[in-house]
Enzyme design. Structure first.
Site, PDB file in Angstrom:
ATOM      1  N   GLY A 210       0.786  -1.216   0.000  1.00 46.06           N
ATOM      2  CA  GLY A 210       0.000   0.000   0.000  1.00 46.06           C
ATOM      3  C   GLY A 210       0.821   1.271   0.000  1.00 46.06           C
ATOM      4  O   GLY A 210       0.274   2.375   0.037  1.00 46.06           O
TER       5      GLY A 210
ATOM      6  N   GLU B 138       5.238  -5.959   1.801  1.00 49.66           N
ATOM      7  CA  GLU B 138       5.660  -6.132   0.416  1.00 49.66           C
ATOM      8  C   GLU B 138       5.455  -4.830  -0.343  1.00 49.66           C
ATOM      9  O   GLU B 138       4.581  -4.034  -0.011  1.00 49.66           O
ATOM     10  CB  GLU B 138       4.912  -7.288  -0.253  1.00 49.66           C
TER      11      GLU B 138
ATOM     12  N   GLY C  59       6.217  -2.949  -4.471  1.00 46.79           N
ATOM     13  CA  GLY C  59       6.770  -2.944  -5.819  1.00 46.79           C
ATOM     14  C   GLY C  59       7.053  -1.528  -6.260  1.00 46.79           C
ATOM     15  O   GLY C  59       8.173  -1.057  -6.292  1.00 46.79           O
ATOM     16  N   ARG C  60       5.968  -0.803  -6.577  1.00 43.62           N
ATOM     17  CA  ARG C  60       6.108   0.538  -7.128  1.00 43.62           C
ATOM     18  C   ARG C  60       6.900   1.471  -6.204  1.00 43.62           C
ATOM     19  O   ARG C  60       7.737   2.245  -6.671  1.00 43.62           O
ATOM     20  CB  ARG C  60       4.736   1.135  -7.395  1.00 43.62           C
TER      21      ARG C  60
ATOM     22  N   CYS D 252      -1.126   2.412 -34.664  1.00 39.31           N
ATOM     23  CA  CYS D 252      -2.305   2.611 -35.507  1.00 39.31           C
ATOM     24  C   CYS D 252      -3.568   2.227 -34.760  1.00 39.31           C
ATOM     25  O   CYS D 252      -4.309   1.311 -35.158  1.00 39.31           O
ATOM     26  CB  CYS D 252      -2.170   1.798 -36.795  1.00 39.31           C
TER      27      CYS D 252
ATOM     28  N   TYR E 113       6.221  -0.785 -13.635  1.00 41.20           N
ATOM     29  CA  TYR E 113       5.180  -0.954 -14.644  1.00 41.20           C
ATOM     30  C   TYR E 113       5.542  -0.246 -15.942  1.00 41.20           C
ATOM     31  O   TYR E 113       4.765   0.543 -16.479  1.00 41.20           O
ATOM     32  CB  TYR E 113       3.824  -0.512 -14.094  1.00 41.20           C
TER      33      TYR E 113
END
Length: 396
Positions: free
Chosen positions: A217, A259, A261-262, A328, A357
């Protein structure tokens, strides 16, 4: 940045490994002494980033054999990895156990049985955390991962009836619980409210708690300016709630983990792109870049399109423009009606806070464009220059 772009071309990701080390140390300092920290490899599986985190005491949270390989390449021990995910297949469980993974997060009784059967085939016992989906949640900010129907976790209200079956699955030993309530908490108070909810729930589970993962979080900006959040009172308030509800924690019962990540890696990364064209259409300005959702599509691919902040070296007037890529498809939009400097074809722009990400969370193979080059630097020196490649291979 300009020199790197000239040398390696664009689109180009640049990762500052010193920034990774700073975020790692900052998060460990914000947590109570003795907390373990899992790095969510999904955020960025680049091995140089993994090496910085593993060397600094982090463990790896993985949810595929590809992430397992990335974790090993990044210096993480398989025995210290936590294998998560709601859809573990026979093949990946076999590969994980063969590599030495021994801790798994079980999302349901059937998932636990699946893990146990694979462990028995390997002549071992898997240590398992039960991922818990609480009936309610403490805060409404961020991305909710608990407190609603979900493929993740065992509904907490069903645990008392399920516990005898859960505790007797051959090939497994229940060692604790795993919570992940939300991502990117709006504030420190919101994060603390989530953790209080988790700690009180864990204390009432009525199961052995050798190990408790209270989730993440931690907040950091994505593809926009700004700094990761700082948590000035997290340590003291988390210690107080643990002393009250899980008083044995200071003696290691249970062992505790978070934990992230970001938060650990977002601020290390920049995306460099060139302006290909600037087009005016019916009163709107479109800045066309050589980087689109094939390069920076991660969170937009999850239905979370966020405007990006573009920085251009030097001074310049600002205007409102829509940032698009070269693909495209009208879906190749990075930011709608955002303030940008006055841009011309050939200008170099920088998108900050994309160490998480980035390429591996994007539509890399769409339209057959090459993946961006990724450069890792430390103390101003280039550590590696790589590019991901996809190949079609024969399958017997």
């Amino acid at each position: 940045m300009s020199e790197l772009a000239e040398r390696f071309g664009t689109p180009l990701y640049v990762y500052d490994l010193d920034a990774v080390a700073r975020q790692r140390d900052a998060l460990f300092s914000a947590l109570p002494e003795g907390f373990e920290l899992f790095y969510a490899v999904k955020a960025n599986p680049h091995p140089d980033i993994g090496r910085v985190l593993s060397a600094g005491g982090c463990r790896a949270e993985i949810s595929s054999t590809g992430e397992l390989q990335a974790a090993i390449a990044g210096g993480f021990s398989p025995a210290e990895c936590l294998y998560t995910g709601p859809g573990k297949t026979d093949a990946e469980l076999e590969a994980a156990l063969a590599a030495g993974v021994r801790m798994f997060s079980a999302e349901s009784l059937d998932d636990l049985r699946h893990i146990g059967a694979a462990a028995r085939r390997h002549g071992t016992v898997a240590r398992c955390l039960l991922r818990v989906n609480t009936a309610s949640a403490a805060a409404s900010t961020g991305i909710r991962m608990m407190g609603r129907p979900s493929q993740f976790g065992i509904d907490s209200e069903t645990l008392p009836d399920l516990m005898p079956a859960l505790a007797s699955v051959p090939g497994t030993r229940l060692v604790g619980a795993h919570f992940f309530t939300m991502s990117n908490a709006e504030s420190e108070d919101a994060l603390l409210a989530e953790y209080l909810h988790v700690v009180t729930t864990a204390a009432e589970l009525g199961m052995p708690l050798e190990f408790l993962d209270i989730g993440g979080g931690f907040a950091a900006p994505y593809a926009t300016g700004g700094e990761p959040a700082r948590y000035e009172k997290l340590r003291t308030e988390l210690e107080a709630m643990l002393d009250l509800h899980l008083p044995g924690w200071r003696a290691g019962s249970p062992r505790l983990a978070c934990e992230s990540g970001r938060y650990l890696v977002a601020s290390c990364g920049r995306l460099l792109a060139r302006v290909v064209n600037v087009k005016r259409s019916r009163g709107r300005t479109f800045v066309i870049l050589d980087a689109g959702i094939n390069v920076l599509g991660g969170l937009s691919g999850l239905g979370r399109l966020l405007p990006v902040a573009v920085r251009l070296d030097g001074e310049g007037a600002t205007e409102v423009a829509t940032l698009v890529g070269p693909l495209c498809t009208p879906g190749d939009t990075l930011g709608r009606d955002v303030q940008v400097p006055h841009l011309e074809p050939g200008d170099l722009v920088t998108v900050p806070n994309v160490g998480a990400y980035g390429p591996t969370a994007s539509l890399l193979s769409f339209l057959g464009r090459p993946a961006p080059v990724e450069v890792a630097v430390r103390q101003g020196e280039i550590q590696s220059v790589t590019r991901l490649e996809y190949r079609r291979v024969e399958v017997a």
